[in-house]
Design an enzyme around this catalytic site. Structure first.
Site, PDB file in Angstrom:
ATOM      1  N   LYS A  32       1.142  -0.892  -0.284  1.00  0.00           N
ATOM      2  CA  LYS A  32       0.271  -0.295  -0.055  1.00  0.00           C
ATOM      3  C   LYS A  32       0.667   1.298  -0.264  1.00  0.00           C
ATOM      4  O   LYS A  32       1.007   2.232  -0.348  1.00  0.00           O
ATOM      5  CB  LYS A  32      -0.855  -0.003   1.110  1.00  0.00           C
ATOM      6  N   THR A  33       2.086   1.365   0.731  1.00  0.00           N
ATOM      7  CA  THR A  33       3.003   2.214   0.788  1.00  0.00           C
ATOM      8  C   THR A  33       3.275   2.598  -0.844  1.00  0.00           C
ATOM      9  O   THR A  33       3.623   3.649  -1.170  1.00  0.00           O
ATOM     10  CB  THR A  33       4.175   2.522   1.281  1.00  0.00           C
ATOM     11  N   ASP A 219      -3.453   6.925   5.120  1.00  0.00           N
ATOM     12  CA  ASP A 219      -3.346   5.666   5.346  1.00  0.00           C
ATOM     13  C   ASP A 219      -3.851   4.726   6.762  1.00  0.00           C
ATOM     14  O   ASP A 219      -4.462   5.620   7.400  1.00  0.00           O
ATOM     15  CB  ASP A 219      -1.646   5.764   5.307  1.00  0.00           C
ATOM     16  N   GLU A 220      -3.596   3.925   6.833  1.00  0.00           N
ATOM     17  CA  GLU A 220      -3.868   2.991   8.158  1.00  0.00           C
ATOM     18  C   GLU A 220      -6.479   3.226   8.568  1.00  0.00           C
ATOM     19  O   GLU A 220      -6.306   4.041   9.445  1.00  0.00           O
ATOM     20  CB  GLU A 220      -3.749   3.136   8.846  1.00  0.00           C
ATOM     21  N   GLN A 250      -6.940  -5.248   9.904  1.00  0.00           N
ATOM     22  CA  GLN A 250      -7.027  -4.899  10.576  1.00  0.00           C
ATOM     23  C   GLN A 250      -6.430  -3.894  11.970  1.00  0.00           C
ATOM     24  O   GLN A 250      -5.745  -3.420  12.421  1.00  0.00           O
ATOM     25  CB  GLN A 250      -5.510  -4.679  10.103  1.00  0.00           C
ATOM     26  N   ARG A 603       2.536 -10.473   9.985  1.00  0.00           N
ATOM     27  CA  ARG A 603       3.970 -10.042   9.598  1.00  0.00           C
ATOM     28  C   ARG A 603       4.908 -10.857  10.123  1.00  0.00           C
ATOM     29  O   ARG A 603       6.305 -10.406   9.903  1.00  0.00           O
ATOM     30  CB  ARG A 603       4.339  -9.996  11.894  1.00  0.00           C
TER      31      ARG A 603
END
Length: 738
Positions: A32-33, A219-220, A250, A603
């Site tokens: 996504k970044t 973002d997030e 998430q 992770r």
């Protein structure tokens, strides 16, 4: 020009969709970044958007820094003009320019949790509120929750109806805000709330920023709360070019006020929104993703998506069960050492994740014994240490003398002979004259009130005024060094000449290093901006990627990070998911825990190990919990179960052991005169007591926790260093006092 061919089809679609509302559902590790940075580049290079008309918001300084760096590498021109920052940093920048429109000074102080607690403690004392019934932490939590929903103190009181608790909290909330206003201070929640208030009360300020930021990216987004949502909606309502990126799977910060409805209801808020799913994962192996998919599909409140990868299948997810938490920690330490030795893995490739901070103790002990370097994320914050808080309070007083909390903290540090009685007189004088604490210290009329103590107060005020008058041409480092020199803070520690004092001096040296670094990176940096940067530091921002250390952290802290080898420990019902979520009336409580599990699993890049213990000591009591339901949700064929907990013994031996123990229990509970088949010789007196250290021939050394006298013997509870808590009968244990 940028090469957009390196993006997959869904990523390209997200980059090229620039107008109107857009929801990008980005699964874990889906790049996504990368999408956001290429989208910024596309807006500037292909669509002709001015860089200063673009705003990108994220949650942590670490994430913002990474995005800035990537934008700089991706965009050929104007990268520095793109506004990339966290929610809190963005709001601070806006408030520094305009907060005077709603009655605050632009040099306001930002209070951390300790500062807020101190204010609430004073309020409880002033309002005669029983601190045993109303803990400061509980009151602050209620106030923070209200602010996250953009509820003012007055609105809170209206909504409490006849609730006594609610009215008490409302009184504290109102007084808390009044004191913050008087001190020209804001807490973290105020940064968002006051910006929304500014926008709503000053349309011209809102319009300025709407024109400035015609293209917004968040973002997030799944972690946003109500006040953050209002902030974003206000900025975007004119041009509606709002792109939000997030993953409802998430959403794990409900306890901080995050509202999953923001992302789940985005299409209701913006009916013309386009939705793009990023499901290709670039981080993990397929086996790890399969386990994550199997767990998260059990949630009902989610948008459908399935992670997949072009990476190899990799190793199966490993599951290991142990007798107790000691063996669990020992195994993980041993595995890390083994991979380091046999595979040449670096320590920084490993992370140990757990549900609560308290679980870190055993890992710390085992890692120290095994000489494994580690970093504990979420321990005592550097900026929360006494000597650092003292010097920062001096800097806050120099920067914003209206901050009564900072002034009162350091007026007698180092000791100047100004006692509590004098401080009380000053506080009363300030109240009577409707002025701030520091302003009262400056007034000549105070001398008649405090008497001889005025001769000790005056030098302190003169020193602060002297340093304040020089801040315009002094760097942050020079201000800090002048404070250290004039107060004699370090000289006093040097005179102590103790190990603790030397440690404090080292911490002060580190603060000076921080100031020097800040001055080097900010040519025109100010004292206010330096204090603001420190106030916005989070635990995860302190993680140094160059350090070769194993990271120990909670699952919440691990979000946004990735590691080749991940160990998720304490996978037991009652630990993870937590007991409170299991018994909660809210059916969504376990769903949030499951999302947290999903975050932990994703992770891992190469190897994931899930561990649990049959028994675990919690709050001094041994608990026996089932294997976590999250592990049971992963199909057996996907999991490497490893060896059994213990070697299987012949069935006859197992029965024999069971019978002997049953006979011993019967002997223990029986009356002395009852005949028994099993003969036990009870000692007249034990040569050890509760609290003594003893040795057992098999279990090694431990501490006696309890002794219960029965009819035929003593039942002794011992907490062994390696074997954990054991209950045994004295006649058979043959414990030796050390």
């Amino acid at each position: 020009m940028n090469n957009y061919e390196c993006l997959n089809p869904q990523q390209q679609e997200a980059v090229f969709c620039t107008e109107g509302p857009l929801l990008i559902l980005a699964g874990a590790g889906s790049g996504k970044t990368r999408v956001l940075t290429h989208r910024i580049a596309y807006l500037i290079e292909e669509k002709g958007v001015k860089p200063w008309n673009i705003m990108a918001i994220t949650f942590t300084n670490k994430a913002a820094g990474e995005m800035k760096e990537r934008v700089g590498k991706t965009v050929s021109f104007g990268a520095d003009s793109v506004w990339v920052s966290t929610f809190h940093s963005s709001c601070v920048r806006i408030l520094r320019r305009h907060i005077d429109r709603i009655g605050y000074g632009t040099n306001f102080t930002i209070y951390d949790t300790d500062d807020s607690k101190a204010v609430v403690k004073e309020i409880c004392k002033a309002l005669n509120i029983d601190s045993k019934l109303y803990k400061e932490r509980m009151l602050l939590s209620a106030i923070s929750s209200a602010k996250n929903k953009n509820v003012t103190a007055e609105e809170y009181l209206e909504n409490t109806e006849d609730s006594w608790n609610g009215k008490t909290i409302a009184r504290v909330y109102k007084e808390y805000q009044s004191r913050l206003y008087k001190n020209n201070a804001l807490d973290f929640d105020d940064l968002l709330m006051k910006t929304v208030e500014l926008f709503e009360k000053c349309p011209q300020v809102l319009e300025y920023y709407q024109e400035r930021f015609r293209y917004l990216m968040v973002d997030e987004y799944q972690d946003t709360n109500m006040v953050q949502f209002k902030f974003i909606r206000l900025l975007a309502q004119k041009y509606r070019n709002l792109c939000v990126v997030g993953d409802d799977d998430q959403s794990i910060y409900k306890f901080r006020g995050a509202d999953i409805k923001n992302i789940l209801g985005f299409e209701q808020e913006f009916p013309d929104a386009r939705v793009i799913r990023l499901e290709q994962n670039y981080r993990s192996t397929q086996n790890i993703l399969d386990a994550a998919n199997e767990v998260i599909k059990n949630n009902t409140q989610r948008k459908e998506k399935t992670l997949w990868t072009g990476n190899e299948n990799g190793k199966q997810v490993a599951f290991r069960q142990f007798m107790n938490a000691f063996e669990e920690a020992e195994y993980i330490a041993g595995e890390i050492q083994k991979k380091k030795r046999e595979e040449g893995a670096g320590y920084k490739e490993f992370a140990v994740l757990y549900r609560t901070n308290a679980q870190s103790r055993l890992f710390e002990e085992k890692f120290l014994m095994a000489n494994i370097p580690y970093r504990l994320v979420g321990g005592v914050n550097f900026y929360a240490r006494k000597e650092i808080k003292d010097l920062l309070s001096y800097m806050k007083t120099v920067d914003n003398a209206r901050d009564d909390l900072a002034v009162r903290r350091i007026i007698n540090v180092p000791k100047r002979g100004i006692g509590a009685a004098t401080l009380t007189k000053v506080a009363v004088y300030a109240q009577e004259h409707d002025t701030g604490f520091y302003d009262a210290l400056k007034e000549d009329g105070l001398a008649a009130v405090v008497g001889r103590s005025y001769s000790k107060i005056r030098p302190f005020v003169d020193m602060i005024q002297r340093i304040r008058s020089q801040t315009e041409y002094l760097s942050v480092t020079e201000v800090l060094n002048q404070i250290i020199e004039e107060t004699g803070y370090v000289r006093e520690l040097e005179l102590e000449d103790t190990e603790e004092a030397r440690g404090r001096i080292e911490n002060i040296d580190e603060l000076i290093t921080k100031a020097v670094t800040y001055d080097e990176e900010h040519e025109k940096g100010t004292l206010s901006e330096f204090l603001e940067e420190i106030a916005l530091v989070s635990d995860i921002d302190s993680v140094d990627d160059s350090e070769d250390r194993v990271l120990l952290m909670t699952l919440h802290s691990a979000k946004g990070l990735e590691f080749p080898h991940v160990y998720m420990s304490g996978m037991e019902d009652g630990i993870f998911p937590s007991y409170l979520s299991i018994v909660s009336d809210d059916p969504m409580a376990v769903e949030e825990e499951r999302r947290l599990c999903y975050v932990g699993i994703t992770r891992a890049m190469k190897e994931l190990t899930l561990t649990c213990a049959q028994q675990r000591m919690i709050r001094g009591e041994t608990q026996y919990n089932r294997v976590s339901r999250f592990i049971r949700e992963i199909p057996r064929e996907m999991v490497d179960m490893g060896r059994e907990i213990q070697e299987k013994k012949p069935k006859v031996d197992q029965i024999a052991v069971s019978n002997v123990y049953r006979q011993m229990k019967e002997a223990f509970h029986a009356q002395v005169f009852q005949p028994k088949q099993f003969k036990v010789t009870k000692a007249d007196k034990l040569d050890y007591e509760v609290g003594d250290t003893v040795r057992h021939v098999k279990f090694g050394t431990g501490v006696v926790e309890n002794i219960v006298e029965g009819g035929k013997d003593y039942e002794v509870t011992v907490n062994f260093e390696r074997a954990g808590v054991k209950k045994m009968f004295a006649a058979f244990a043959k414990l030796k006092k050390i």
